[in-house]
Write a protein that holds these residues in place. Structure first.
Motif, PDB file in Angstrom:
ATOM      1  N   LEU A  99     -16.886 -36.780  -9.996  1.00 61.62           N
ATOM      2  CA  LEU A  99     -16.265 -37.587 -11.033  1.00 61.62           C
ATOM      3  C   LEU A  99     -15.802 -39.156 -10.650  1.00 61.62           C
TER       4      LEU A  99
ATOM      5  N   SER B  30      -9.950 -38.659 -20.422  1.00 60.90           N
ATOM      6  CA  SER B  30     -11.307 -37.892 -20.653  1.00 60.90           C
ATOM      7  C   SER B  30     -12.610 -38.804 -20.391  1.00 60.90           C
TER       8      SER B  30
ATOM      9  N   GLU C  62     -17.627 -35.020 -20.913  1.00 63.94           N
ATOM     10  CA  GLU C  62     -18.061 -34.563 -19.422  1.00 63.94           C
ATOM     11  C   GLU C  62     -16.832 -33.988 -18.825  1.00 63.94           C
ATOM     12  N   TRP C  63     -15.784 -34.433 -19.052  1.00 60.73           N
ATOM     13  CA  TRP C  63     -14.301 -34.212 -18.412  1.00 60.73           C
ATOM     14  C   TRP C  63     -13.207 -34.649 -19.106  1.00 60.73           C
ATOM     15  N   CYS C  64     -12.212 -33.675 -19.274  1.00 63.44           N
ATOM     16  CA  CYS C  64     -10.871 -33.722 -19.946  1.00 63.44           C
ATOM     17  C   CYS C  64      -9.804 -33.382 -19.229  1.00 63.44           C
ATOM     18  N   ASN C  65      -8.838 -33.999 -19.033  1.00 61.02           N
ATOM     19  CA  ASN C  65      -7.664 -33.941 -18.125  1.00 61.02           C
ATOM     20  C   ASN C  65      -6.960 -32.494 -18.721  1.00 61.02           C
TER      21      ASN C  65
END
Length: 131
Positions: free
Chosen positions: A16, A97, A111-114
């Protein structure tokens, strides 16, 4: 006259982190002009991105140095001292995110979420930016 700073990216080692690093690199000019002595620094630490903007300052100083030959013998030397001057702005970011493709809040693929700010938590709103 245009001036483009050098960019320094620290601690972007994870998958990331490398993705964010490439996104930040795209914001700056590809050929930094090192002769204007400006540096833009992004530092990643504990999921926070710290931004600082500095300039190199070179100062000439004359110093007298005693030579070992005699008690009264001194020699004048010019030394160059380097320091950093903060230009500003200074800010800190936290990634909430990362979305793939075109920005689409309702049907976009993330792709990515906290995990701390996911959809199930109370008070979450994707339209609100937290910096």
């Amino acid at each position: 006259k245009e001036s483009f700073p050098e960019i320094v990216l620290n601690n972007f080692r994870t998958r990331l982190g490398r993705r964010i690093k490439r996104s930040l690199q795209a914001l700056f000019h590809t050929k930094p002009m090192c002769h204007n002595r400006q540096v833009a620094t992004f530092h990643n630490q504990r999921d926070f991105l710290f931004f600082r903007h500095h300039r190199y300052v070179f100062e000439k100083r004359k110093e007298t140095v005693k030579t070992g030959e005699a008690d009264d013998a001194t020699k004048s030397q010019t030394k160059i001292q380097t320091r950093l001057q903060e230009l500003g702005p200074r800010f800190t970011l936290k990634l909430l995110s990362l979305q793939k493709g075109i920005l689409n809040w309702k049907h976009g693929e993330f792709e990515w979420c906290n995990a701390q700010y996911n959809q199930s938590s109370t008070g979450y709103n994707r339209r609100t930016y937290a910096l």
